[in-house]
Structure formats: structure tokens, C-alpha cells
Enzyme design. Structure first.
Site, mmCIF file in Angstrom:
data_model
loop_
_atom_site.group_PDB
_atom_site.id
_atom_site.type_symbol
_atom_site.label_atom_id
_atom_site.label_comp_id
_atom_site.label_asym_id
_atom_site.label_seq_id
_atom_site.Cartn_x
_atom_site.Cartn_y
_atom_site.Cartn_z
ATOM 1 N N ASP A 160 -0.111 23.879 23.412
ATOM 2 C CA ASP A 160 -0.558 25.252 23.452
ATOM 3 C C ASP A 160 -0.719 25.707 21.992
ATOM 4 O O ASP A 160 -0.392 24.994 21.053
ATOM 5 C CB ASP A 160 0.424 26.126 24.248
ATOM 6 C CG ASP A 160 -0.239 27.386 24.781
ATOM 7 O OD1 ASP A 160 0.258 27.969 25.744
ATOM 8 O OD2 ASP A 160 -1.301 27.775 24.216
ATOM 9 N N TYR A 161 -1.214 26.905 21.846
ATOM 10 C CA TYR A 161 -1.656 27.453 20.552
ATOM 11 C C TYR A 161 -0.513 27.457 19.525
ATOM 12 O O TYR A 161 0.390 28.280 19.606
ATOM 13 C CB TYR A 161 -2.121 28.884 20.802
ATOM 14 C CG TYR A 161 -2.900 29.535 19.711
ATOM 15 C CD1 TYR A 161 -2.311 29.891 18.506
ATOM 16 C CD2 TYR A 161 -4.240 29.835 19.893
ATOM 17 C CE1 TYR A 161 -3.030 30.522 17.522
ATOM 18 C CE2 TYR A 161 -4.970 30.480 18.901
ATOM 19 C CZ TYR A 161 -4.357 30.810 17.719
ATOM 20 O OH TYR A 161 -5.068 31.445 16.744
#
Ligand code: GLC
Length: 718
Positions: free
Chosen positions: A265-266
């Protein structure tokens, strides 16, 4: 490209080129002029410009024109002409926005959900997108967490059913098919269980609970063919998911045999430093890589440290070619080597986006996603009544909800517009208070209400109160809406409340003061038209909740598939020393599976072909359902089981099947379910799947608090 050529390509790549394939960046790293969807903290990633030319994946970017521009420019400079992979969050529609996933789940209609994903893929693919970061299948139980809006609710089985529908909708049978995009299931794993319902907070549970309740829906998405998996921000059993080798290699690759691509994820790779399980970005890169994480999203651990780690033999070197080959294979499966622009077409964007058919589907999905929570016969309305709409959502176009970044409010139908289209005359509205919590035309709202036969209260929370980063400790109607409700209630006028929200709210007060409540969630582009048709009875509501509504936030988490405890509160006689609250009921205000209709459905007694299930022989359970009302309607017949006694605690009920039937007035239908041994199993203390002999209750009804059951026995030795 043939497999042999792909392997040859891999062998010609330099280590810099290989590492570049393991990076994903936002579009403005490629072209300053491009704006992108930023979904995480922007930080100095520390990537030298000369490394950009190798980065192989792009996050969150708009239409066909921008993607063509970036792809063209990139390939002109790339040594091996390996095309960019464009990924983004298409969560409930691209340009045509459907109801939020928590609402779509309330349709209990797998085919409908699959259709919405198919349309989202068609619209996104002509915009040049290759991968969507969907389905999000995180199991949720805590409405304080803002991302419950992105899930399909509190049941593992139902979440798995919808995960399958969405993957099949996005990918169809093959990615060669025009209008398909690849699905990336997220967030692996158990991101939906943060302590306190606070986003990004600690998740901690036993491996048995993780494997029993939280992992099945991800596996169901992969069984349906999802091409990618996104790791979650949280820790799992003490190790951040993004660097968790037991989870990403042990479960995902070795046990489930997943050979697709994983993406962080980011920034979640470098966030291992904040978790304090990595001392620096280099250590984070090492842990993620050794856990077999393929692509790092929007942080600079791999690009700045992986080469050194590999050259110094500090990581499993073989993983590099394996990762790169998985990514090249996905690009190849998408046909990008033959056509780097795939289905991107500015021309097609004009005709495919927001087409009549897509809008019609958006309206139908909003019909089926809405849940009638209360109706003391005030609904359906009739066109002759003098109605007014009061409240911040009276004529509001921001009803698409979070994760609708390509949708436009100018394309969205408000509640006022929808109702005026039906009654063919102007409708007076007054917000009374706005979504910022400020008083606006409060007095005018009261005056208008006095003149009306019926008041429609259009209330809710602003879209940014849910979604990522949108956790709340107070889940009541925000701002001055409760005061507006009190003031309108003083007028003793019939009140229909329509709710626009991304989570179950504490609506105990609204429930006492409204004659009818229609839960609209965030209904999307066609929301106003759909809600008007429901309110006026053109369409009969059929939605059923997939997440419990608490009586107040102090009960949270409150969910249907809870456990008995050693001191269950069994009846209404007061006993201090049982599991209860001094100041509130245990039960939710509205339970999982609940929803009303404009008609009534009556259930006959449950019949069974036998009362004994064995490993070799299942049984059939059936019930006759009759529409005893005056209008046609859709009923969702739900099948629950209870394992009476087992070697570990088991839920008081578990959903194991459902069927939707449409009946005309007085029509009856017999609904039959097959019960087989696998439905009775669970994961035992040794983390093995097992089915233990014993008795089970089989419930069939119209929500999770149904009490009608039959007893069956499972015998493993006959
Ligand atoms: C966000 C979200 C994730 C999303 C990703 C890319 O932080 O957690 O669901 O897909 O970043 O936008």
C-alpha cells in the site's frame, strides 16, 4: 509475447531495469503537468531523476490522453521498451459512480455487483487503466472506522461472494476481452480490524481467528482469478503485513499457490520504520523483499537500497527475477507488449462514459442498495401530498461518497431533482444546516415544514467523514442535524428520513422521531432518481443490511456473528452477573440481514430431507415463503447455522447461504438450500480445517435475529 521471449527479455535486463519494475509512482513523477489522485502522505521519496526512466508502474491517473502521453514519452526512453502498467482506485465505478461497496453489499445481489464492476471496467479501460485496486474485502465490525464504506460488511462468507462477483466483473473470462481490467484484492490482511476503529491503528488477533474469519474473502477473490494482491498498512501477528514473510510467502504463495503480483500500500514499505520493526529504509526493503513483496508503491526503499542488498547478498537474490517475471507476465497477459495503449481511446471515452445504459444500471443498483429501516405506513408517498425536503442533503450533489475521484457532481442527480422528476412540480427545500455544521436557513426550514403534509428529512454525514483517514469516535449525525430533527419533530408532522452516510450511524434518536427511515448510503450518480422512485413506490425497497447498526457507539463492536460467552444474557429478567451493559441493550438497533419492504413475506415451517449430515451425504432444507401483502417484492431468504458445541468457541450464528426471490401478492415459493459437511466446518486450535460430530441449528429467515430453526446432526462415522 510468448513465454520464451519473456524469459529472454528478462535475461537482457540490467539490475537497474529489473528494480525499476518493482516501483510504482504517482503520475507527476513522469510528467509535471499531470495531476494524479494522491491517497497518502506526500513525502520526499528521494528518487533521483535518472532512475525514473526505469520505474515500471504508475499510480492513480486520469484519462486516455494523459496515459498515452506518458506511455509514449516513457517508451521513447526505455532501453527495453517495457510498457508502463497503469493502476488506480476504481472502487465503485469510474465516471458512472455506483453506490459505495457497503451499499452494494446491501443488495445481496451478486449478479448486480458483477454488472457494476463490469461497467466500471469498461469505463476505466477506455480511459487507459490496466489494474484497479479493488475489490477491498477487509472484514469489518467497527463503524468508527471510516473505510467500512469500502467493504461489503461484517460477514466473511458474504464478503467472499461479492469479492468473486467483483473480480469476475472486472476481469471477465480473459483479459484479452475488450473492456476488462485486472483486479487487485486488498488489503492483505485484516486491515478492517484496527483497535478503536482508528485508521492505520494496531491490528492484533490470533492466527486462528485471522484464518477463520479474516482470510477467506481474500482467498475467494484469488480463487476467482484476481491478478494482484495489495498488502495492508497494519501489522499481522506482530509483523507489518508488507514485510510479513509468514503472510506473504507462507500463506499467499506457498499455501494458496498465488503466483500473481503483490503491491504494497501507499508507502507501507518505509512505514515499517515507523512500526519500529525496521531500523531504516534499507532494512525495510530487505524485509519486504524477503517476504516476496513485488512492487513498492510510492516510497523509496527498493529504488535506493535493493541494488546494494542484492549485490551484497543480503537478500534472496533469486526473488528478483521471480518478482520481475511475475510483473512482466501480468503486462504480457494484458497484451501491453503488443499494444502499450491497450483499450485507451479518447473517442470511446465520449460514448462509453455515463452512457444511458450505465446510468440505468447506476439507478437500479441504488434502488437495490437502499435499505428501508423503518416505515409506520407513511411510505410510499403519493404525488398529491404536499411535501418539503429539509436538511443538508435536500438538494446536494455530493452523494457519490469516497473513492469517486473520476465522478462528477455535475453529472449527479440530487434528491430534490429526483423527486421533482416524479411529481412534475417544483419541491421546496431548505437545508436548515449545512454539512459544515453551520446553521443556514434554519427558521425558513421550520416555516416550510409547517406548511407541508409530509417532511422529508435529508440528513447524513459529509463524504469525507468516512473513507480513508475518516475515523470518528462519535457516530451520531454531525453538526446541527440533531437540533434540526428536534425542531421539525416539535411540529408533529409525519417525517420520512433519508440517510446519506458511509457507515452505520448512531440513529437511535432519529429512529424514535421518524415515521420512516430510508438508508441511502452514498447512492452515486443516479442517487436522486433512485431514491425518489423508492419513496413513491415505483420500486419496492429490497436492501438488507450487511453491517449492524449499533444503538450507540458504546456498544461497538456489535455484530451478529458474536460468541456466546460463559454468561450470556439469556432473557429479560435482570441479573447483574451476566454479560450486559447497565445502560444499554446488547443487541444492535438494526441487525445484519435486516431490511423492510412495502409488502410482507411470511415463512412456513422449515422442512428437511433428513436430519443427519455425513461426509458423504448432505441434506436439503426448505421453507415456503408467501407474499402476503398487496404489492410485488423481492425477499432475501437467509440461511444461518449454529454449531451447538465444538472444541473452540463458535458464533451464535453464521450466514451460510441466501437466495433472492421475487413474489407477486399472494404468490408463494419454496426455497431450498443444500447443507453439506463443509458448511459445518471450522479451523481448530491446531489451525487445521475440521468438521466435528455433533448437533447444529439450521436457521432460515429474513435477518440474523431470526429464531426459526431445526436441529440436525453431523456424523463423521456411519
Ligand atoms: C491508499 C489506500 C489504498 C489505495 C492506495 C492507492 O492509501 O490505502 O486502498 O488503493 O492508497 O491509492
Amino acid at each position: 509475447m510468448k513465454e520464451v521471449s519473456l524469459k529472454q527479455l528478462l535475461n537482457t535486463m540490467t539490475i537497474d531495469e529489473k528494480i525499476g519494475q518493482l516501483i510504482q509512482l504517482a503520475p507527476f513523477f513522469f510528467q509535471d503537468s499531470i495531476k494524479g489522485e494522491i491517497t497518502g502522505p506526500m513525502r520526499d521519496i528521494g528518487i533521483d531523476v535518472d532512475k525514473i526512466k526505469y520505474v515500471g508502474n504508475v499510480l492513480g491517473i486520469g484519462g486516455a490522453k494523459e496515459k498515452r502521453m506518458i506511455q509514449e514519452d516513457y517508451l521513447a526512453h526505455h532501453p527495453n521498451k517495457i510498457p508502463l502498467l497503469f493502476m488506480g482506485d476504481i472502487i465503485h465505478g469510474y465516471k458512472t459512480i455506483f453506490p459505495i461497496p457497503l451499499a452494494l453489499g446491501c443488495s445481496w445481489n451478486k449478479d448486480l455487483v458483477k454488472e457494476t464492476a463490469r461497467v466500471a471496467a469498461k469505463e476505466a479501460s477506455v480511459a487507459g487503466l490496466h489494474v484497479t485496486f479493488s475489490p477491498m474485502v477487509d472484514l469489518v465490525k467497527d463503524p468508527r472506522w471510516g473505510r467500512v464504506m469500502e467493504s461489503t460488511g461484517e460477514d466473511p462468507y458474504l464478503n467472499g461472494e461479492f469479492a468473486e462477483s467483483m473480480v469476475l466483473g472486472y476481469q471477465s473470462e480473459s483479459l484479452d476481452e475488450v473492456g476488462t481490467i485486472a483486479a487487485c484484492v486488498k488489503h492483505f490482511a485484516a486491515y478492517g480490524a484496527p483497535e478503536g476503529g482508528r485508521d492505520y491503528n494496531t491490528v492484533d488477533m490470533s492466527k486462528r481467528v485471522l484464518m477463520q474469519y479474516y482470510l477467506p474473502a481474500y482467498q475467494k477473490a484469488l480463487d476467482a482469478g484476481a491478478k494482484m494482491v495489495m498488502t495492508s498498512f497494519n501489522s499481522v501477528d506482530g509483523i507489518p503485513a508488507t514485510g510479513n514473510r509468514w503472510l506473504l510467502k507462507g500463506i499467499l504463495r506457498d499455501s494458496w499457490k498465488f503466483n500473481g503480483v503483490t503491491v504494497s500500500d501507499y508507502g507501507s514499505v518505509v512505514e515499517m520504520v515507523e512500526h519500529r520493526t525496521a531500523e531504516n529504509k534499507k532494512d525495510a526493503a530487505k524485509q519486504a523483499f524477503n517476504a516476496t513483496l513485488d512492487i513498492e508503491m510510492m516510497s523509496g526503499a527498493y529504488v535506493n537500497h535493493l541494488k546494494t542488498l542484492i549485490e551484497n547478498n543480503e537478500v534472496e537474490k533469486a526473488f528478483l527475477d521471480e518478482s520481475v517475471y511475475r510483473i512482466l507476465s501480468l503486462k504480457n497477459e494484458l497484451g501491453l507488449f503488443e499494444n502499450p495503449y491497450r483499450f485507451a481511446s479518447e473517442e470511446k471515452e465520449k460514448t462509453v462514459h455515463l452512457s444511458k445504459e450505465h446510468r440505468a444500471l447506476a439507478k437500479r443498483s441504488a434502488h437495490e442498495a437502499s435499505v428501508l429501516l423503518k416505515n409506520d405506513s407513511l411510505l410510499p408517498l403519493n404525488e398529491k401530498q404536499n411535501i418539503v425536503i429539509i436538511g443538508p442533503y435536500s438538494d446536494e450533489h455530493s452523494i457519490m461518497g469516497p473513492w469517486s475521484w473520476q465522478g462528477s457532481e455535475t453529472d449527479t442527480i440530487s434528491l430534490k431533482q429526483g423527486i421533482e422528476a416524479i411529481i412534475k412540480r417544483p419541491v421546496k427545500t431548505a437545508s436548515g444546516t449545512n454539512l459544515k455544521g453551520e446553521l443556514t436557513n434554519f427558521d425558513e426550514a421550520i416555516t416550510l415544514a409547517k406548511e407541508a403534509d409530509v417532511v422529508i428529512l435529508a440528513l447524513g454525514e459529509p463524504a469525507h467523514y468516512s473513507g480513508e483517514g475518516g475515523s470518528r469516535t462519535n457516530i451520531k449525525l454531525p453538526g446541527k442535524q440533531e437540533s434540526l430533527l428536534e425542531a421539525i419533530h416539535q411540529l408533529s408532522k409525519p417525517i420520512v428520513s433519508v440517510l446519506f452516510n458511509g457507515r452505520p450511524l448512531d440513529i437511535k434518536n432519529l429512529n424514535e422521531k421518524s415515521n420512516a427511515i430510508l438508508e441511502a448510503w452514498f447512492p452515486g450518480t443516479e442517487g436522486g432518481n433512485a431514491l425518489a422512485e423508492l419513496l413513491y413506490g415505483y420500486v419496492n425497497p429490497s436492501g438488507r443490511l450487511t453491517m449492524s447498526f449499533p444503538r450507540n457507539v458504546g456498544q461497538v463492536p456489535v455484530y451478529y456473528n458474536h460468541f456466546s460467552t460463559g454468561r450470556p444474557k439469556k432473557n429479560h429478567n435482570y441479573n447483574r452477573y451476566v454479560s450486559h451493559y447497565l445502560d444499554e441493550e446488547n443487541s444492535p438497533l438494526y441487525p445484519f440481514g435486516f431490511g423492510l419492504s412495502y409488502t410482507n413475506f411470511e415463512y412456513g415451517t422449515i422442512q428437511a430431507s433428513s436430519h443427519v449430515v455425513t461426509e458423504k451425504k448432505g441434506i436439503e432444507v426448505s421453507v415456503e415463503v408467501t407474499n402476503t401483502g398487496k404489492v410485488a417484492g423481492k425477499e432475501t431468504v437467509q440461511l444461518y447455522i449454529r454449531d451447538d458445541f465444538a472444541s473452540v468457541i463458535r458464533p451464535v450464528k453464521e450466514l451460510k447461504g441466501f437466495k433472492q426471490i421475487e413474489l407477486n401478492p399472494q404468490e408463494k415459493r419454496t426455497v431450498t438450500f443444500k447443507i453439506k459437511d463443509s458448511m459445518l466446518g471450522f479451523i481448530d486450535q491446531s489451525l487445521n480445517k475440521t468438521v466435528e460430530p455433533g448437533t447444529f441449528k439450521i436457521y432460515v429467515g429474513n435477518h440474523s435475529e431470526t429464531s426459526a430453526f431445526i436441529e440436525i446432526t453431523y456424523k463423521n462415522k456411519v
